[in-house]
Design a protein around this motif. Structure first.
Motif, PDB file in Angstrom:
ATOM      1  N   GLY A  96      34.742  47.559  52.182  1.00  0.00           N
ATOM      2  CA  GLY A  96      34.904  48.793  51.417  1.00  0.00           C
ATOM      3  C   GLY A  96      34.813  48.605  49.914  1.00  0.00           C
ATOM      4  O   GLY A  96      35.007  49.552  49.155  1.00  0.00           O
ATOM      5  N   GLU A  97      34.517  47.391  49.468  1.00  0.00           N
ATOM      6  CA  GLU A  97      34.467  47.115  48.020  1.00  0.00           C
ATOM      7  C   GLU A  97      33.463  47.987  47.258  1.00  0.00           C
ATOM      8  O   GLU A  97      33.780  48.488  46.185  1.00  0.00           O
ATOM      9  CB  GLU A  97      34.161  45.635  47.791  1.00  0.00           C
ATOM     10  N   PRO A  98      32.245  48.210  47.765  1.00  0.00           N
ATOM     11  CA  PRO A  98      31.300  49.047  47.002  1.00  0.00           C
ATOM     12  C   PRO A  98      31.755  50.492  46.832  1.00  0.00           C
ATOM     13  O   PRO A  98      31.289  51.180  45.943  1.00  0.00           O
ATOM     14  CB  PRO A  98      30.021  49.000  47.836  1.00  0.00           C
ATOM     15  N   PHE A  99      32.666  50.955  47.686  1.00  0.00           N
ATOM     16  CA  PHE A  99      33.073  52.349  47.646  1.00  0.00           C
ATOM     17  C   PHE A  99      34.355  52.566  46.845  1.00  0.00           C
ATOM     18  O   PHE A  99      34.779  53.681  46.653  1.00  0.00           O
ATOM     19  CB  PHE A  99      33.227  52.883  49.067  1.00  0.00           C
ATOM     20  N   ARG A 100      34.983  51.491  46.387  1.00  0.00           N
ATOM     21  CA  ARG A 100      36.201  51.638  45.587  1.00  0.00           C
ATOM     22  C   ARG A 100      35.900  52.259  44.228  1.00  0.00           C
ATOM     23  O   ARG A 100      36.694  53.010  43.696  1.00  0.00           O
ATOM     24  CB  ARG A 100      36.893  50.294  45.416  1.00  0.00           C
ATOM     25  N   VAL A 101      34.757  51.921  43.674  1.00  0.00           N
ATOM     26  CA  VAL A 101      34.361  52.501  42.386  1.00  0.00           C
ATOM     27  C   VAL A 101      34.238  54.010  42.524  1.00  0.00           C
ATOM     28  O   VAL A 101      34.685  54.767  41.668  1.00  0.00           O
ATOM     29  CB  VAL A 101      33.034  51.878  41.911  1.00  0.00           C
ATOM     30  N   LEU A 102      33.674  54.452  43.618  1.00  0.00           N
ATOM     31  CA  LEU A 102      33.536  55.885  43.880  1.00  0.00           C
ATOM     32  C   LEU A 102      34.906  56.536  43.986  1.00  0.00           C
ATOM     33  O   LEU A 102      35.141  57.607  43.433  1.00  0.00           O
ATOM     34  CB  LEU A 102      32.729  56.116  45.156  1.00  0.00           C
ATOM     35  N   GLY A 103      35.841  55.879  44.665  1.00  0.00           N
ATOM     36  CA  GLY A 103      37.194  56.414  44.803  1.00  0.00           C
ATOM     37  C   GLY A 103      37.921  56.486  43.476  1.00  0.00           C
ATOM     38  O   GLY A 103      38.593  57.469  43.161  1.00  0.00           O
ATOM     39  N   GLU A 104      37.798  55.429  42.655  1.00  0.00           N
ATOM     40  CA  GLU A 104      38.444  55.420  41.349  1.00  0.00           C
ATOM     41  C   GLU A 104      37.840  56.496  40.453  1.00  0.00           C
ATOM     42  O   GLU A 104      38.545  57.168  39.708  1.00  0.00           O
ATOM     43  CB  GLU A 104      38.303  54.044  40.705  1.00  0.00           C
ATOM     44  N   GLY A 105      36.535  56.668  40.526  1.00  0.00           N
ATOM     45  CA  GLY A 105      35.872  57.707  39.736  1.00  0.00           C
ATOM     46  C   GLY A 105      36.331  59.093  40.145  1.00  0.00           C
ATOM     47  O   GLY A 105      36.515  59.973  39.307  1.00  0.00           O
ATOM     48  N   THR A 106      36.555  59.283  41.433  1.00  0.00           N
ATOM     49  CA  THR A 106      37.015  60.577  41.921  1.00  0.00           C
ATOM     50  C   THR A 106      38.416  60.884  41.397  1.00  0.00           C
ATOM     51  O   THR A 106      38.708  62.019  41.028  1.00  0.00           O
ATOM     52  CB  THR A 106      37.008  60.600  43.460  1.00  0.00           C
ATOM     53  N   VAL A 107      39.274  59.872  41.347  1.00  0.00           N
ATOM     54  CA  VAL A 107      40.630  60.067  40.822  1.00  0.00           C
ATOM     55  C   VAL A 107      40.575  60.447  39.344  1.00  0.00           C
ATOM     56  O   VAL A 107      41.270  61.371  38.906  1.00  0.00           O
ATOM     57  CB  VAL A 107      41.476  58.790  41.029  1.00  0.00           C
ATOM     58  N   ILE A 108      39.729  59.783  38.580  1.00  0.00           N
ATOM     59  CA  ILE A 108      39.608  60.075  37.144  1.00  0.00           C
ATOM     60  C   ILE A 108      39.089  61.496  36.937  1.00  0.00           C
ATOM     61  O   ILE A 108      39.608  62.242  36.095  1.00  0.00           O
ATOM     62  CB  ILE A 108      38.689  59.031  36.462  1.00  0.00           C
ATOM     63  N   VAL A 109      38.093  61.886  37.710  1.00  0.00           N
ATOM     64  CA  VAL A 109      37.553  63.240  37.589  1.00  0.00           C
ATOM     65  C   VAL A 109      38.619  64.272  37.945  1.00  0.00           C
ATOM     66  O   VAL A 109      38.758  65.300  37.281  1.00  0.00           O
ATOM     67  CB  VAL A 109      36.299  63.406  38.484  1.00  0.00           C
ATOM     68  N   GLY A 110      39.405  64.005  38.978  1.00  0.00           N
ATOM     69  CA  GLY A 110      40.483  64.914  39.362  1.00  0.00           C
ATOM     70  C   GLY A 110      41.517  65.078  38.261  1.00  0.00           C
ATOM     71  O   GLY A 110      41.991  66.187  37.995  1.00  0.00           O
ATOM     72  N   GLU A 111      41.876  63.979  37.610  1.00  0.00           N
ATOM     73  CA  GLU A 111      42.844  64.057  36.508  1.00  0.00           C
ATOM     74  C   GLU A 111      42.284  64.868  35.346  1.00  0.00           C
ATOM     75  O   GLU A 111      42.994  65.679  34.744  1.00  0.00           O
ATOM     76  CB  GLU A 111      43.217  62.648  36.037  1.00  0.00           C
ATOM     77  N   LYS A 112      41.026  64.650  35.023  1.00  0.00           N
ATOM     78  CA  LYS A 112      40.409  65.389  33.915  1.00  0.00           C
ATOM     79  C   LYS A 112      40.304  66.872  34.233  1.00  0.00           C
ATOM     80  O   LYS A 112      40.508  67.717  33.358  1.00  0.00           O
ATOM     81  CB  LYS A 112      39.018  64.824  33.591  1.00  0.00           C
TER      82      LYS A 112
END
Length: 81
Positions: free
Chosen positions: A28-44
């Motif tokens: 799942g390592e390649p998809f962690r960046v996508l998950g972290e990006g989604t969290v940042i977008v949600g916060e913004k």
């Protein structure tokens, strides 16, 4: 027409299996960046929503002030006539 549909379905299934295989192979390592990006977008988006709520509340107050000033100015104009 059937060849086009068959190729589209085949390509779609190939991409799905490739993605699932990559997820299991790399843990799942390649998809962690996508998950972290989604969290940042949600916060913004949450911050932007709070900003808009502040503008709406401030807008209502500004509108009331504008209406009061307008009434005062209209009274002054009618008194001068």
């Amino acid at each position: 027409m059937f060849k086009l549909i068959f190729r589209f379905i085949s390509l779609t299934l190939f991409i799905i299996f490739l993605t699932i295989g990559l997820a299991f192979w790399k843990g799942g390592e390649p998809f962690r960046v996508l998950g972290e990006g989604t969290v940042i977008v949600g916060e913004k988006l949450s911050d932007f929503g709070d900003f808009v709520d502040g503008l709406v509340n401030g807008g209502k107050e500004a509108r009331k002030t504008y209406d009061k000033l307008r009434e005062v100015v209209e009274l002054d104009k009618t008194e001068k006539k």
